[in-house]
Structure formats: C-alpha cells, structure tokens
Design an enzyme around this catalytic site. Structure first.
Site, PDB file in Angstrom:
ATOM      1  N   TRP A 127     -21.456   5.986  -9.294  1.00  0.00           N
ATOM      2  CA  TRP A 127     -20.348   5.513  -8.481  1.00  0.00           C
ATOM      3  C   TRP A 127     -18.949   5.449  -9.076  1.00  0.00           C
ATOM      4  CZ3 TRP A 127     -21.411   5.412  -3.687  1.00  0.00           C
ATOM      5  CH2 TRP A 127     -22.817   5.298  -3.140  1.00  0.00           C
ATOM      6  N   ASP A 197     -14.934  -1.961  -9.978  1.00  0.00           N
ATOM      7  CA  ASP A 197     -15.915  -2.002  -8.860  1.00  0.00           C
ATOM      8  C   ASP A 197     -16.847  -3.121  -9.142  1.00  0.00           C
ATOM      9  OD1 ASP A 197     -17.637  -1.207  -7.032  1.00  0.00           O
ATOM     10  OD2 ASP A 197     -17.863   0.545  -7.277  1.00  0.00           O
ATOM     11  N   LYS A 221     -24.662  -6.433  -1.449  1.00  0.00           N
ATOM     12  CA  LYS A 221     -25.856  -6.656  -2.593  1.00  0.00           C
ATOM     13  C   LYS A 221     -25.683  -7.984  -2.831  1.00  0.00           C
ATOM     14  CE  LYS A 221     -24.436  -1.950  -3.651  1.00  0.00           C
ATOM     15  NZ  LYS A 221     -25.495  -1.226  -3.210  1.00  0.00           N
TER      16      LYS A 221
HETATM   17  C1  LIG Z   1     -21.534   0.215  -7.623  1.00  0.00           C
HETATM   18  C2  LIG Z   1     -21.214   0.545  -6.318  1.00  0.00           C
HETATM   19  N1  LIG Z   1     -20.214   1.002  -5.898  1.00  0.00           N
HETATM   20  C3  LIG Z   1     -20.171   1.564  -4.777  1.00  0.00           C
HETATM   21  C4  LIG Z   1     -21.041   1.678  -3.709  1.00  0.00           C
HETATM   22  C5  LIG Z   1     -20.615   2.032  -2.487  1.00  0.00           C
HETATM   23  O1  LIG Z   1     -20.705   1.212  -1.524  1.00  0.00           O
HETATM   24  P1  LIG Z   1     -20.285   1.372   0.097  1.00  0.00           P
HETATM   25  O2  LIG Z   1     -21.405   1.843   0.655  1.00  0.00           O
HETATM   26  O3  LIG Z   1     -19.821  -0.153   0.471  1.00  0.00           O
HETATM   27  O4  LIG Z   1     -19.060   2.311   0.382  1.00  0.00           O
HETATM   28  C6  LIG Z   1     -22.203   1.150  -4.202  1.00  0.00           C
HETATM   29  C7  LIG Z   1     -23.299   1.393  -3.166  1.00  0.00           C
HETATM   30  O5  LIG Z   1     -24.459   1.261  -3.602  1.00  0.00           O
HETATM   31  C8  LIG Z   1     -22.458   0.765  -5.476  1.00  0.00           C
HETATM   32  O6  LIG Z   1     -23.760   0.545  -5.880  1.00  0.00           O
END
Ligand SMILES: Cc1ncc(COP(=O)(O)O)c(C=O)c1O
Length: 386
Positions: A127, A197, A221
């Site tokens: 991510w 994030d 989550k």
């Molecule tokens: C740490 C992290 N950042 C970003 C995301 C992406 O999130 P989204 O699907 O809300 O765009 C995820 C998805 O699992 C994640 O675990």
C-alpha cells in the site's frame, strides 16, 4: 386463506420463514477477512433494529436527507467521539470522504505537494508502493526508505531513512495489511509534516495525534463499512491547498463544507458513528489496545510454539497486531488448512494473492474467542498433518 403444503396459513409461513432467516443470520462465522472486515455485533444489531425507522425520525437511515438535522447529529456525534477517542485538538479538522484510502494516495500530493517541492515516502509494503505510484503522477517523490529488497518482512529502521528536511511532507503506512508488519511508534521526521495511511490499524491503540499533520483511513477494517474514509488534518496544511483543485479533491473545500459538499455516504457514516460509540463505551483505545495485544500475543505464541510447523513471515520486532501472516511447510498444506478451517467456521484465512500463505486479520471487533478457536484448530491440524 389457503393452506400451505405444511398446513400453515400464508401469514404463519411468512413469520416462520422470517424467523428461520433471522436465526440463520445470527449463525455467524469467525471472520478473519482483511477488509471489509468484522464489525461489532452490537453495532450490527442496532443498525438492524433501526433500519426501518431511526428512533424519533420515522425514516430509515437509508432514506434521510444528508442535510437534515438528524444526519447533522449523526455526523457531529461521529466527529465528537473520534475527537474524544484520539484526543484530537481544536487545530485539527475531521472530514468524512469517499474514494477509499486509494483516493487519498492522490489527494495528499494534489493538496500538499507544491510543483517545486518533493515529498518523502517510506515504503514498507504494497500500500505504500501504491501511494508512491499515485504521488509520482502529481509531483516529485523521494523514496526515504524501503524494505522491498527484503520482501517487506520488516519495517525500515530509523537510521536507514534518508529524509529530506525540506520535504513537503513525509508519508508512511502504519500497518502493512498484506505483509503483517506494524509501526508502534512514528518514524522521526523532524519538523516535516508527517502523513500517515492508518487504514488498517486506526483506533486499535492510543496514539499521539499531535505528531501527525494528516492521518487518513478507509473505514472498512477497524472503523465501519466500506464507503467512508476518515481524514484528520492539521489547520496549517489547509493553508497550503492550491487554488483551482477539482472540488471533490480539495481538502479545504471539503472541510469548509463539513463533508457535505455533495451527498456523503450516509449509511457508512452512520455505522462508523455506531462503531465509535461502541469503542467509547467499552473503555476507549487503552482497552482496545489491551484486547488487541492479548489476541495477537495468543496467536503469535501458538505459531512460535509449533516447532517450525507454522512460521511467522514478519520479523519479530515488526509483527502486526492486526494482520498475523504465517506459512505452513507446503502450499498444499496451506490450501488444506484454509479449507478445513473454513469448514469449522474460521473464515478468510487465505493470505493476499500477491504473497500467498495464511493471514489472520484480527481487527478491533474480532472476538477473543475466535482467536482461541483458531489456536485450537491449529494444534489439531498440526497433530494430524505435522
Ligand atoms: C493500509 C492500506 N491502505 C490502503 C488500502 C486501500 O484501501 P481502499 O480500498 O479503501 O482504497 C488498504 C486496503 O486494504 C490498506 O490495507
């Protein structure tokens, strides 16, 4: 009224069918999914009770206006609880946005990365790589540290970071959902604004929000259902937002319009509001941290006591409490494990498709009993297959 094949009236049959459906709906499995993920049962029950009509409103949350007093109160309640839980000072604003954490990968640089500047990114997994990819489309990115060469089994160490004291901001991912590593403190970035994030560990433990300039998290989550992304942003960063951004991507505008520039995800915000209330009522983030640590310790202890049959993939000092990633001696055994676990109502244990193996995601609402059940299953599985 004509009888049914079972000799009941249509009305009786409908009631029986509704009762059977209700009974089935409470036959819940242990949900180890990485997101969307398990929600607190009391939250689901309250949403279910109020789905047809919010008390005192007479309309479903799915039907009310986002500009109504009732929705104002829901938003205000969500913000107040979030502020209380994280101790958010007055000089930070809260926004409830759409587009997932992935849109924040774009909004952060669009709003905060000037044309003549550069931003530092600490890369600790998939991510953060995704965040880098999007930021590069907007401006200049410096990779301040990365553990990609080691397959992200650990976090970059402070002394390895090559930080630019003039960076527009420094970005990191507090929990690496796929690789099962987590920061339990923040990287030291001096006076550079720290952007995080926190999608997969927000509200799982107390943190000092004043160390952050901006923190964002998709709700699905630890905080609610998919559809709402919470952004906490310090005032002075809003002053940097350039003029002329597309309205939906403009933090300043979204904050000024109190997250209702357009129709927000009303239902998702309502559920987030209930989750935040649940967290507050159970004792806040100190209690949440205690529970999360207990669950993670239990599972890691089982892995470490297996004599190598189960092998944790993350380095010990970097192990995540939210996502426990581990392997078995062979892929065939891993497949068998996932299948047999699912048959025992232990669902969602397959690792991310990019890395394979097993992953047990145990977010805030995941019950202790589910971890105990998994540990018992693991012992049994090892006895039969070890
Ligand atoms: C740490 C992290 N950042 C970003 C995301 C992406 O999130 P989204 O699907 O809300 O765009 C995820 C998805 O699992 C994640 O675990």
């Amino acid at each position: 009224m004509a009888g049914t094949p079972y000799g009941k009236s249509m009305a009786q049959a409908a009631v029986a069918a509704a009762q059977a459906a209700a009974a089935k709906s409470v036959d819940r499995v242990y949900n180890f999914n990485p997101g969307p993920a398990v929600l607190p049962l009391p939250v689901l029950e309250e949403a279910q009770r109020n789905l047809l009509a919010l008390p005192g409103v007479g309309m479903s949350i799915l039907e009310i206006s986002h500009r109504s007093k009732s929705f104002d109160e829901i938003m205000a309640g969500a913000e107040a609880d979030l502020r209380g839980l994280l101790n958010i000072p007055e000089n930070y604003k809260v926004a409830f946005l759409q587009g997932g954490a992935s849109l924040q990968f774009t909004m952060v640089p669009m709003n905060l990365l000037p044309k003549d500047g550069a931003a530092d990114y600490i890369v600790s997994g998939h991510w953060s790589q995704a965040a880098v990819k999007e930021a590069k489309k907007v401006g200049k990115v410096n990779i301040a540290g990365s553990t990609e060469a080691e397959n992200f089994v650990r976090l970059p160490r402070q002394e390895e970071l090559k930080l630019d004291p003039k960076a527009a901001y420094a970005h990191f991912t507090s929990n690496n959902t796929i690789y099962g590593t987590e920061w339990f403190g923040e990287p030291e970035v001096g006076s550079v604004p720290l952007v995080c994030d926190a999608s997969s560990d927000i509200l799982s433990r107390a943190l000092d929000i004043t160390k952050y300039a901006l923190l964002y998290a998709g709700a699905q989550k630890n905080m609610g259902p998919a559809g709402v992304t919470t952004v906490i942003i310090r005032d002075d960063l809003l002053a940097r937002v350039p003029a002329g951004l597309p309205a939906m991507l403009d933090y300043k505008l979204q904050v000024e319009k109190k997250s209702v520039y357009n129709t927000p995800p009303v239902f998702a915000i309502y559920i987030e509001r209930l989750v935040l209330q649940w967290l507050r009522q159970l004792g806040g983030l100190g209690e949440m941290e205690r529970r999360n640590k207990e669950k993670a310790d239990m599972l890691y202890a089982a892995i470490d006591a297996s004599g190598g049959f189960y092998r944790g993939t993350a380095e010990k000092g970097c192990r995540s409490r939210m996502n426990v990633t581990f392997r078995l001696p062979s892929e065939a055994l891993e497949e068998k494990f996932v299948k047999e676990a699912a048959a025992q109502k232990l669902s969602g244990l397959k690792g991310h498709r990019s890395v394979g193996g097993l992953r047990a995601s145990m977010f805030n609402a995941f019950p202790r009993e589910g971890v105990q059940a998994l540990v018992a299953f693991m012992k049994d599985f090892q006895q039969k297959n070890g």
